[in-house]
Enzyme design. Structure first.
Site, PDB file in Angstrom:
ATOM      1  N   ARG A 171     -95.971  22.167  -4.424  1.00 49.71           N
ATOM      2  CA  ARG A 171     -96.429  22.287  -3.038  1.00 49.71           C
ATOM      3  C   ARG A 171     -96.396  20.959  -2.294  1.00 49.71           C
ATOM      4  O   ARG A 171     -97.379  20.538  -1.670  1.00 49.71           O
ATOM      5  CB  ARG A 171     -97.823  22.891  -2.967  1.00 49.71           C
ATOM      6  CG  ARG A 171     -98.047  23.505  -1.588  1.00 49.71           C
ATOM      7  CD  ARG A 171     -99.305  24.310  -1.511  1.00 49.71           C
ATOM      8  NE  ARG A 171     -99.360  24.984  -0.221  1.00 49.71           N
ATOM      9  CZ  ARG A 171     -99.874  26.169  -0.017  1.00 49.71           C
ATOM     10  NH1 ARG A 171    -100.405  26.829  -1.000  1.00 49.71           N
ATOM     11  NH2 ARG A 171     -99.889  26.715   1.174  1.00 49.71           N
ATOM     12  N   CYS A 172     -95.256  20.279  -2.410  1.00 49.91           N
ATOM     13  CA  CYS A 172     -95.075  19.085  -1.586  1.00 49.91           C
ATOM     14  C   CYS A 172     -93.587  18.850  -1.518  1.00 49.91           C
ATOM     15  O   CYS A 172     -92.827  19.430  -2.263  1.00 49.91           O
ATOM     16  CB  CYS A 172     -95.751  17.864  -2.202  1.00 49.91           C
ATOM     17  SG  CYS A 172     -95.007  17.306  -3.729  1.00 49.91           S
ATOM     18  N   GLN A 177     -86.596  30.612  -6.117  1.00 49.16           N
ATOM     19  CA  GLN A 177     -86.854  30.020  -4.803  1.00 49.16           C
ATOM     20  C   GLN A 177     -85.539  29.706  -4.097  1.00 49.16           C
ATOM     21  O   GLN A 177     -85.520  29.531  -2.890  1.00 49.16           O
ATOM     22  CB  GLN A 177     -87.692  28.741  -4.945  1.00 49.16           C
ATOM     23  CG  GLN A 177     -89.106  29.002  -5.439  1.00 49.16           C
ATOM     24  CD  GLN A 177     -89.979  27.757  -5.500  1.00 49.16           C
ATOM     25  OE1 GLN A 177     -90.608  27.494  -6.508  1.00 49.16           O
ATOM     26  NE2 GLN A 177     -90.054  26.991  -4.411  1.00 49.16           N
ATOM     27  N   GLU A 232     -96.837  22.460   3.026  1.00 48.25           N
ATOM     28  CA  GLU A 232     -97.215  21.546   1.960  1.00 48.25           C
ATOM     29  C   GLU A 232     -98.108  20.403   2.411  1.00 48.25           C
ATOM     30  O   GLU A 232     -98.765  19.772   1.587  1.00 48.25           O
ATOM     31  CB  GLU A 232     -95.943  21.015   1.306  1.00 48.25           C
ATOM     32  CG  GLU A 232     -95.118  22.183   0.784  1.00 48.25           C
ATOM     33  CD  GLU A 232     -93.730  21.807   0.327  1.00 48.25           C
ATOM     34  OE1 GLU A 232     -93.240  22.434  -0.608  1.00 48.25           O
ATOM     35  OE2 GLU A 232     -93.136  20.886   0.891  1.00 48.25           O
TER      36      GLU A 232
END
Ligand SMILES: Cc1cc2nc3c(=O)[nH]c(=O)nc-3n(C[C@H](O)[C@H](O)[C@H](O)COP(=O)(O)OP(=O)(O)OC[C@H]3O[C@@H](n4cnc5c(N)ncnc54)[C@H](O)[C@@H]3O)c2cc1C
Lengths: 288, 801
Positions: free
Chosen positions: B385-386, B238, B755
């Site tokens: 996902r935050c 990422q 997110e």
């Protein structure tokens, strides 16, 4: 997730398959749809030295009437069970149960024979077969024999089938016209084995229950034929009291293990809920 | 120059496909045809494979490792153990959180499935046979799985390697299993508010250990060119640039001799931010063997060893007046970090941005303390996902506001409206020092309440309750904090969390833009091109967006924490504006007027008052290579490194309606209405896709995902048999909506949205489930709300039979 090395065999006749099975003994393993076996091989929980692929045995495919029975070849896929008009007409519980197995991708590969021969208590078809009082046709070097589904399962992954016997077909007595049926399966998602499931077939006459058969999936080491639960309904109007007795009788024989689906107590409880719901739906479908 | 009458203004704007346009995703053309190029698709000449011998024990001493039989397996080329890595000083590696992590178990294993040896072979079959043939002699040790036992005096000491250190990178420790204490806020002020409060509530809220579980697991191909001395590392990264720097620092290779390439990535969700032993072992393998080494983990490996998320044992307290106006919040968190402190947060924040826990509410005082501890579990603690630890914070406050509403007898919507930061208060500084850039919370909530007929739902619920049926209505009015971040308080390994964009305009008016971020499915190739199209007046179809190759892309900190649009998206706009400034000079020269006589219109500079005299960006691009004013250098390129002045604060209002089957404990989500405000909307279709995906993951977390451990440290549920990845059948239908409150400090006003739905979604589901039981006196139920847990609640209330 990489299987060990194996020899691959592809017999073209049942006799050749049986000969290969005899030759390789516990080193050999037949493969049908592969949807139970291959995952085990990838985890190296199964490491057969010889894989005997049944896919060319066309004689093991097909669904045909045989007197008062229907015979389903072992290599008939679950999708073919779903699509069969004969079964939809004569024995619709099979379609209902097959549709609750995994997803279309699995059902296009997985076979009925593999599902009942596998011996995994999570498989759905074994309890349905016990409910219908079906028999399994086994063929080995010494000939052919039939074993009732109710006597076939001994422990998880242990069955009455000998190492050198091939399961060639399932033979099921056609349930009486107008019978009620239901397969109720509680699962967490598509592709999951049952938290608990119940198969029910019953017949009614003049408002009273003439026969009833109940079997359970994945709440014990083997599928469970709940004889007492079925008996609790026979001769009653399938009223609340009778249903409650059937539910209790089924819960009495359930011995689920705790897993991510829930603790024993929960899985026993929902066994009762599945039995109740299956009986209620079967009753609604039965012609009085 | 151009005939301005060819197309109307609207047609010209539409041709651009710029900001606001719902164009289809450019990358999907290859994905839906199976033409993506993922790490496992890479096949280099002479490539070999590596994989791990993993520990069956959660805590054990490694007495000996016998690799002789494995080395004799045909096709096996090498077996690496910690002892082989020691001379290179690579048997341990630094984590992003200041700790160290064993690359291969050094004398001890600390969690089940930990990497013990690395087998390299000609193909995967030989490697798997080799793994089976490695003999490891273990002596098992007492296992610590309950973080609440970690600090007990007689607790087994897990990390003997740091037993004597009073600091492992994030502050003072007070026990061998203690990692840090992070303490923020004004304790005295909060305590005072509590002692004088009319109402207080306290709730133990556990956010279970989950795993981001991207569809593609982690992997890499390491390839050393021995002649040039250059290492190429393909991987599921990422943050490829950070990986290059880390590899250079730990492997001692000069950074310019390392090229990191992140090809297409099949989802990341935080799981692919950190560095894993597989990357190190593959790199050592290629250096030793001189052949490319591929390592791709399996699903069980992914779920049981690479970075997990959450595992926060939170105790929350609110103090309020009798009208439900909140006066103070106190929180203590026991954070289970597993065996090595390897969570991924900006360096200065051992609990990430958890202090956003005051949420959308104007709370005068707060105190928060977080204790991180070691246990015999896999390391991690990433933001699934935050933004960093925001989901935990948001879940806590959204749950607690409901508990408070129950206690004071207020409606859930009403208590929120009473406590919201009001639109006039923005920019709003929270008592924990976050400056919220913009927002309008009441408008968002009221829009949702109206859309779903909230009053009608409450009436229906009252009716159902009379009949003994269980129906729940859940609300979440969350605030995210994304776009890390300003380099004054955000860095990773000392590198400020800026991001970057480099643009080159070709002579014929098309362009390539390279950015420091890396899409894992978010659609960057589509949305960045739209930003550039609007800024530059070049159709988005004519702009190639490229990321992930450190030899070509400018340095950036990567994609996570919804930072791509807020940071790299801003860099794109700024770089484009540099180009536009130069283009204006060229246009003035072309049109023989002064720069100030020009004005910009969609895709061209026009001479003010002479609309027919104009130069389009396409024409200017050509001129940039042949017709330049005196003294101006040729070409049309620009780079921008953007250090954001602040975070952005997207927000939303979600409402969820559930029906509960009290006999099986199954929860059916009947309705889910999600309103998101992410500021300026670049591509509404991409936003909707992100919201659908985020809600689906939120649904999975709230209703089923969990990784648990038995008392001997065996991980439970780490395969798709159990780990809940909902299919289309289980997934509810999503209704989406929006308001637009642009960010005042972002060049195009955009805030980030990937997110938000996960942050807001989890609490909306959980609140709905608890609400189904609220009239029976229930104030909290632990996640995930699996059927058996919900049934347990029914049973406890005597309604389960
Ligand atoms: C994701 C997933 C979900 C699933 N969910 C369910 C589910 O919900 N319910 C369910 O019932 N099943 C489920 N299954 C299992 C699936 O139905 C299998 O297809 C089935 O259990 C086995 O059939 P098969 O043809 O694939 O057999 P195989 O996997 O090829 O064989 C299974 C076993 O039976 C033996 N065998 C096969 N055929 C014969 C034969 N003719 N004679 C003797 N021995 C034989 C094999 O040697 C092997 O030991 C699932 C599978 C997957 C992958």
């Amino acid at each position: 997730m990489i299987p060990g090395a194996f020899e691959y065999h592809r017999p073209t006749s049942v006799d050749e398959a049986i000969a290969l099975m005899s030759r390789h003994g516990d080193e050999g393993r037949v493969i049908a749809g592969g949807h139970s076996l291959i995952p085990m091989m990838k985890l190296r929980l199964a490491e057969p030295g010889h894989l005997i692929d049944l896919r060319d045995l066309v004689s093991l495919k097909g669904i045909r009437p045989a007197g008062r029975c229907i015979e389903i070849g072992a290599m008939t896929t679950q999708q073919e069970v779903v699509a069969s008009e004969l079964l939809a007409e004569a024995c619709p519980i099979l379609r209902e149960a097959a549709l609750l197995i995994a997803d279309p991708q699995v059902r296009y590969c997985g076979t009925l024979g593999g599902n009942v021969a596998n011996g995994d208590p999570g498989n759905d078809m074994p309890a349905v077969m016990q409910c219908l009082d079906a028999s399994f046709v086994l063929r080995g070097p010494k000939g052919e024999r039939e074993v009732p589904a109710r006597d076939f399962y001994e422990a998880a992954y242990f069955t009455a089938r000998a190492e050198d016997e091939l399961l060639t077909a399932v033979s099921l007595p056609i349930p009486p016209a107008g019978h009620g049926y239901a397969y109720e399966k509680l699962k967490r998602k598509v592709g999951d084995y049952a938290t608990a499931a119940a198969a029910v077939v019953l017949t009614m006459s003049g408002g009273s229950c003439e026969s009833a058969s109940i079997a359970l999936t994945n709440v014990g080491q083997t599928p469970l034929f709940a004889e007492a639960a079925g008996q609790a309904l026979v001769g009653t109007k399938v009223d609340e009291a009778a249903v409650a007795r059937a539910v209790e009788a089924a819960k009495d024989i359930a011995e689920p293990v705790a897993d991510m689906r829930g603790p024993e107590e929960y899985r026993t409880h929902v066994t009762g809920v599945m039995v109740r719901r299956a009986v209620e739906r079967a009753l609604a479908r039965a012609q009085a | 120059m151009t005939d301005a009458t060819e197309m109307t203004l609207e047609e010209r704007e539409a041709t651009l496909g710029g900001i606001g346009c719902a164009r289809k995703r450019k990358e999907d053309i290859r994905f839906i045809q199976g033409k993506g190029n993922y790490v496992d698709d890479i096949k280099l000449p002479g490539q070999v494979f590596g994989d791990f011998v993993r520990s069956p024990y959660a805590h054990a001493r490694v007495k000996s490792i016998d690799t002789a039989a494995a080395k004799a397996v045909p096709g096996v080329l090498a077996v690496l153990t910690a002892d082989d890595l020691k001379p290179l000083n690579l048997h341990w590696m630094p984590t992003l959180a200041g700790d160290t992590q064993a690359v291969l178990a050094d004398e001890k294993v600390h969690f089940q499935n930990q990497e013990v040896a690395f087998v390299i072979g000609e193909d995967r079959y030989a490697v798997s046979d080799g793994i089976q043939a490695v003999e490891v002699d273990y002596e098992d040790l007492p296992v610590l799985v309950d973080p609440k036992q970690a600090l007990a005096e007689d607790a087994p000491v897990l990390r003997e390697d740091v037993e004597d250190k009073d600091n492992v990178g994030q502050g003072t420790r007070r026990h061998p299993n203690h990692i840090f204490t992070w303490d923020v806020g004004d304790k005295d002020a909060a305590d005072q508010a509590f002692s004088g409060a009319a109402v207080t509530i306290k709730e133990e809220i556990f956010y279970q250990r989950v795993h981001p579980c991207p569809l593609e697991p982690c992997g890499c191909v390491a390839s050393m060119d021995p002649v040039r001395g250059e290492l190429t590392l393909y991987g599921t990264f990422q943050a490829p640039h950070v990986v290059r720097t880390v590899v250079s620092l730990i492997a001692g290779l000069p950074e310019h001799k390392i090229r990191v390439i992140a090809p297409d990535i099949g989802g990341g969700f935080g799981n692919k931010v950190g560095a894993y032993p597989g990357y190190v072992c593959a790199t050592v393998g290629t250096i030793v063997l001189g052949r490319p080494v591929k390592w791709v983990e399996g699903r069980i490996d992914n779920l049981s060893t690479t970075a997990f998320a959450r595992d926060y044992h939170m105790t929350g307290e609110l103090a309020a007046d009798s009208n439900g106006r909140i006066a103070a919040i106190r929180v203590h968190v026991l954070a289970d970090h597993g065996a090595f402190n390897a969570h991924a947060q900006p360096s200065k924040w051992p609990a990430g941005l958890f202090s956003i826990v005051t949420g959308s509410y104007d709370i005068p005082s707060a105190h928060i303390a977080v204790d991180g501890v070691y246990t015999n579990k896999a390391p991690g603690g990433v933001a699934y996902r935050c933004s960093f630890r925001v989901t935990e914070a948001s879940y806590l406050i959204e749950r607690m506001v409901d508990v408070l509403a129950q206690k004071v007898g207020l409606d859930k919507a009403e208590i929120r409206l009473r406590n919201f930061v009001t639109p006039e208060q923005f920019p709003y500084t929270s008592c924990l020092d976050w400056e919220y850039d913009s927002g309008d919370y009441p408008t968002a909530l009221n829009k949702v309440l109206e859309a779903v007929d909230y009053k009608g739902l409450l009436e229906e619920q009252a009716e159902k309750r009379k009949r003994g049926e269980l129906m729940g209505i859940g609300l979440a009015t969350f605030t995210e904090i994304v776009g890390a971040g300003p380099s004054r308080n955000c860095d990773i390994l000392g590198i400020g969390m800026f991001d970057s964009c480099e643009i080159r305009i070709h002579p014929t008016g098309s362009a390539i833009a390279r950015l420091g971020t890396k899409s894992q499915g978010q659609g960057h190739e589509t949305t960045y091109a739209q930003i550039l199209a609007t800024e530059l007046g070049i159709p988005s179809d004519d702009i190639t967006v490229e990321e992930g190759d450190t030899d070509t892309a400018p340095y950036g900190l990567g994609t996570y924490g919804s930072r791509s649009t807020p940071v790299a998206g801003a860099a794109a706009a700024q770089a484009a504006r540099k180009i536009k400034a130069k283009a204006q000079k060229i246009a003035a020269h072309m049109l023989e007027v002064g720069e100030k006589d020009l004005e910009w219109e969609v895709d061209r500079f026009k001479v003010k008052g002479l609309p027919e005299k104009a130069a389009t960006m396409k024409e200017i691009a050509f001129a940039a290579y042949q017709n330049l004013p005196e003294g101006l250098e040729p070409g049309l390129e620009a780079v921008n490194y953007y250090d954001p002045p602040n975070f952005t604060y997207p927000f939303g209002a979600y409402l969820c309606v559930v029906d509960v089957d009290r006999l099986t404990g199954e929860v059916k989500v009947r309705r889910f209405y999600a309103l998101d405000d992410c500021g300026t909307r670049i591509n509404p279709m991409v936003i909707e896709g992100q919201v659908h995906g985020g809600l689906t993951e939120a649904f999975a977390i709230a209703m089923g995902q969990e990784l648990t451990f038995d008392e001997t440290g065996n991980i439970q549920g780490a395969s798709f048999m159990d780990y809940f990845l909902p299919t289309a059948v289980e997934t509810p239908v999503w209704e989406t909506d929006f308001t637009v409150t642009p960010s005042p400090h972002h060049p195009i006003g955009a805030k980030g949205v990937g997110e938000s739905p996960n942050v807001g979604g989890v609490s909306a589901f959980s609140n709905a489930v608890v609400d189904a039981f609220a009239h029976l006196g229930v104030s909290h139920m632990p996640m995930p709300h699996t059927p058996w847990r919900v049934w347990k609640q029914c049973q406890a209330l005597g309604i389960g039979e």
